[in-house]
Design a protein around this motif. Structure first.
Motif, PDB file in Angstrom:
ATOM      1  N   GLY A 112      51.239 -49.487  39.876  1.00 23.27           N
ATOM      2  CA  GLY A 112      50.288 -50.320  39.164  1.00 23.27           C
ATOM      3  C   GLY A 112      50.777 -50.485  37.736  1.00 23.27           C
ATOM      4  N   VAL A 113      50.891 -51.731  37.278  1.00 22.92           N
ATOM      5  CA  VAL A 113      51.463 -52.014  35.964  1.00 22.92           C
ATOM      6  C   VAL A 113      50.614 -53.080  35.272  1.00 22.92           C
ATOM      7  CG1 VAL A 113      53.531 -52.795  34.748  1.00 22.92           C
ATOM      8  CG2 VAL A 113      53.772 -51.477  36.865  1.00 22.92           C
ATOM      9  N   PRO A 114      50.270 -52.855  33.995  1.00 23.11           N
ATOM     10  CA  PRO A 114      49.493 -53.868  33.278  1.00 23.11           C
ATOM     11  C   PRO A 114      50.348 -55.086  32.930  1.00 23.11           C
ATOM     12  CG  PRO A 114      50.110 -52.112  31.781  1.00 23.11           C
ATOM     13  CD  PRO A 114      50.568 -51.699  33.157  1.00 23.11           C
ATOM     14  N   ILE A 115      49.691 -56.201  32.694  1.00 21.22           N
ATOM     15  CA  ILE A 115      50.373 -57.439  32.322  1.00 21.22           C
ATOM     16  C   ILE A 115      49.894 -57.835  30.921  1.00 21.22           C
ATOM     17  CG2 ILE A 115      50.822 -59.844  32.920  1.00 21.22           C
ATOM     18  CD1 ILE A 115      49.689 -59.091  35.770  1.00 21.22           C
ATOM     19  N   TYR A 116      50.856 -58.002  30.020  1.00 19.10           N
ATOM     20  CA  TYR A 116      50.573 -58.376  28.637  1.00 19.10           C
ATOM     21  C   TYR A 116      51.308 -59.658  28.267  1.00 19.10           C
ATOM     22  CZ  TYR A 116      48.638 -53.725  27.739  1.00 19.10           C
ATOM     23  OH  TYR A 116      47.868 -52.590  27.761  1.00 19.10           O
ATOM     24  N   THR A 117      50.736 -60.388  27.311  1.00 19.12           N
ATOM     25  CA  THR A 117      51.430 -61.535  26.728  1.00 19.12           C
ATOM     26  C   THR A 117      52.407 -61.012  25.676  1.00 19.12           C
ATOM     27  OG1 THR A 117      49.761 -61.794  25.000  1.00 19.12           O
ATOM     28  CG2 THR A 117      49.425 -63.045  27.047  1.00 19.12           C
ATOM     29  N   ASP A 118      53.229 -61.904  25.154  1.00 21.51           N
ATOM     30  CA  ASP A 118      54.192 -61.522  24.114  1.00 21.51           C
ATOM     31  C   ASP A 118      53.518 -60.959  22.871  1.00 21.51           C
ATOM     32  OD1 ASP A 118      56.417 -62.207  25.600  1.00 21.51           O
ATOM     33  OD2 ASP A 118      56.550 -64.227  24.775  1.00 21.51           O
ATOM     34  N   ASP A 119      52.283 -61.412  22.593  1.00 17.99           N
ATOM     35  CA  ASP A 119      51.596 -60.922  21.396  1.00 17.99           C
ATOM     36  C   ASP A 119      50.768 -59.661  21.655  1.00 17.99           C
ATOM     37  OD1 ASP A 119      49.315 -61.822  22.703  1.00 17.99           O
ATOM     38  OD2 ASP A 119      48.731 -63.239  21.134  1.00 17.99           O
ATOM     39  N   GLY A 120      50.904 -59.074  22.853  1.00 19.61           N
ATOM     40  CA  GLY A 120      50.242 -57.807  23.145  1.00 19.61           C
ATOM     41  C   GLY A 120      48.843 -57.912  23.710  1.00 19.61           C
ATOM     42  N   THR A 121      48.448 -59.079  24.179  1.00 16.39           N
ATOM     43  CA  THR A 121      47.128 -59.253  24.778  1.00 16.39           C
ATOM     44  C   THR A 121      47.186 -58.881  26.259  1.00 16.39           C
ATOM     45  OG1 THR A 121      46.627 -61.060  23.247  1.00 16.39           O
ATOM     46  CG2 THR A 121      45.267 -60.900  25.238  1.00 16.39           C
ATOM     47  N   LEU A 122      46.304 -57.973  26.669  1.00 18.95           N
ATOM     48  CA  LEU A 122      46.205 -57.587  28.070  1.00 18.95           C
ATOM     49  C   LEU A 122      45.582 -58.741  28.852  1.00 18.95           C
ATOM     50  CD1 LEU A 122      46.382 -55.349  30.293  1.00 18.95           C
ATOM     51  CD2 LEU A 122      44.042 -54.744  29.641  1.00 18.95           C
ATOM     52  N   ILE A 123      46.304 -59.239  29.876  1.00 19.32           N
ATOM     53  CA  ILE A 123      45.769 -60.361  30.658  1.00 19.32           C
ATOM     54  C   ILE A 123      45.597 -60.020  32.134  1.00 19.32           C
ATOM     55  CG2 ILE A 123      46.556 -62.162  29.076  1.00 19.32           C
ATOM     56  CD1 ILE A 123      48.903 -62.662  31.040  1.00 19.32           C
ATOM     57  N   GLY A 124      45.935 -58.784  32.532  1.00 20.42           N
ATOM     58  CA  GLY A 124      45.739 -58.426  33.936  1.00 20.42           C
ATOM     59  C   GLY A 124      46.550 -57.225  34.352  1.00 20.42           C
ATOM     60  N   GLY A 125      46.676 -57.080  35.655  1.00 25.31           N
ATOM     61  CA  GLY A 125      47.445 -55.985  36.222  1.00 25.31           C
ATOM     62  C   GLY A 125      48.042 -56.405  37.541  1.00 25.31           C
ATOM     63  N   VAL A 126      49.168 -55.803  37.870  1.00 25.89           N
ATOM     64  CA  VAL A 126      49.808 -56.044  39.162  1.00 25.89           C
ATOM     65  C   VAL A 126      49.932 -54.711  39.878  1.00 25.89           C
ATOM     66  CG1 VAL A 126      52.146 -55.961  38.183  1.00 25.89           C
ATOM     67  CG2 VAL A 126      51.797 -57.071  40.360  1.00 25.89           C
ATOM     68  N   ARG A 146      60.118 -61.445  35.533  1.00 30.67           N
ATOM     69  CA  ARG A 146      60.556 -62.761  36.023  1.00 30.67           C
ATOM     70  C   ARG A 146      59.540 -63.853  35.714  1.00 30.67           C
ATOM     71  NH1 ARG A 146      63.828 -61.297  41.627  1.00 30.67           N
ATOM     72  NH2 ARG A 146      65.024 -59.619  40.685  1.00 30.67           N
ATOM     73  N   ALA A 147      58.309 -63.457  35.445  1.00 27.51           N
ATOM     74  CA  ALA A 147      57.284 -64.429  35.054  1.00 27.51           C
ATOM     75  C   ALA A 147      57.277 -64.669  33.548  1.00 27.51           C
ATOM     76  CB  ALA A 147      55.909 -63.957  35.510  1.00 27.51           C
ATOM     77  N   GLY A 148      58.132 -63.952  32.827  1.00 26.66           N
ATOM     78  CA  GLY A 148      58.210 -64.125  31.370  1.00 26.66           C
ATOM     79  C   GLY A 148      57.114 -63.420  30.618  1.00 26.66           C
ATOM     80  N   LEU A 149      56.515 -62.386  31.238  1.00 25.25           N
ATOM     81  CA  LEU A 149      55.443 -61.635  30.608  1.00 25.25           C
ATOM     82  C   LEU A 149      55.920 -60.205  30.320  1.00 25.25           C
ATOM     83  CD1 LEU A 149      52.629 -63.077  32.836  1.00 25.25           C
ATOM     84  CD2 LEU A 149      52.914 -63.486  30.391  1.00 25.25           C
TER      85      LEU A 149
END
Length: 154
Positions: A112-126, A146-149
């Motif tokens: 389980g890994v969190p998903i962040y934007t380049d500016d450090g905003t948490l936008i989800g998890g995979v 590979r999604a650029g996140l």
């Protein structure tokens, strides 16, 4: 003049200023995970949830059983809720610190890994499950990359 002010106010309430994971990004994560899995001869289930812990994308590769498919969801939900990887729970359990793992109700297994934007905003998890745990985590990170996140705030 008053109706246009009311319309502007109503639109402001409807628009969500918080960045969210898009369908395209979620699909890119799934595609990246699947590519990693195929490159490494793995069979996995992949779950992507947004920061509100709502399912955005899911893929269960042929041959993946129901148990790992559900576990992928649990891993994604934990990472999106806490903004951290499930590896931290795995490490806590192996170090005898069961309280945190039990208190968070998260799965103490990598993948389980969190998903962040380049500016450090948490936008989800995979969450990925079905392969050895370390490979589940590598697969999740490969999809995010590979999604650029990002998989962390930094």
């Amino acid at each position: 003049m008053l109706p246009s002010l009311m319309l502007t106010a109503a639109l402001a309430l409807v628009q969500d200023p918080v960045p969210r994971i898009t369908d395209a990004s979620a699909q890119a994560i799934v595609d990246g995970c699947r590519a990693y899995a195929e490159e490494n001869d793995l069979t996995v289930a992949i779950s992507v949830v947004d920061d509100r812990v709502r399912l955005v994308a899911f893929r269960r590769m042929d041959g993946t059983r129901e148990g790992p498919a559900g576990f992928a969801m649990d891993k994604a939900e934990y990472s999106a809720t806490w903004g951290s990887a499930t590896k931290g729970l795995s490490d806590a359990v192996s170090e005898g610190r069961l309280g945190f793992a039990l208190a968070t109700n998260g799965p103490p297994v990598e993948g389980g890994v969190p998903i962040y934007t380049d500016d450090g905003t948490l936008i989800g998890g995979v969450g990925v499950s079905g392969a050895p745990a370390v490979e589940d985590a590598r697969c999740a990170r490969a999809g995010i990359e590979r999604a650029g996140l990002q998989d962390s705030r930094s």
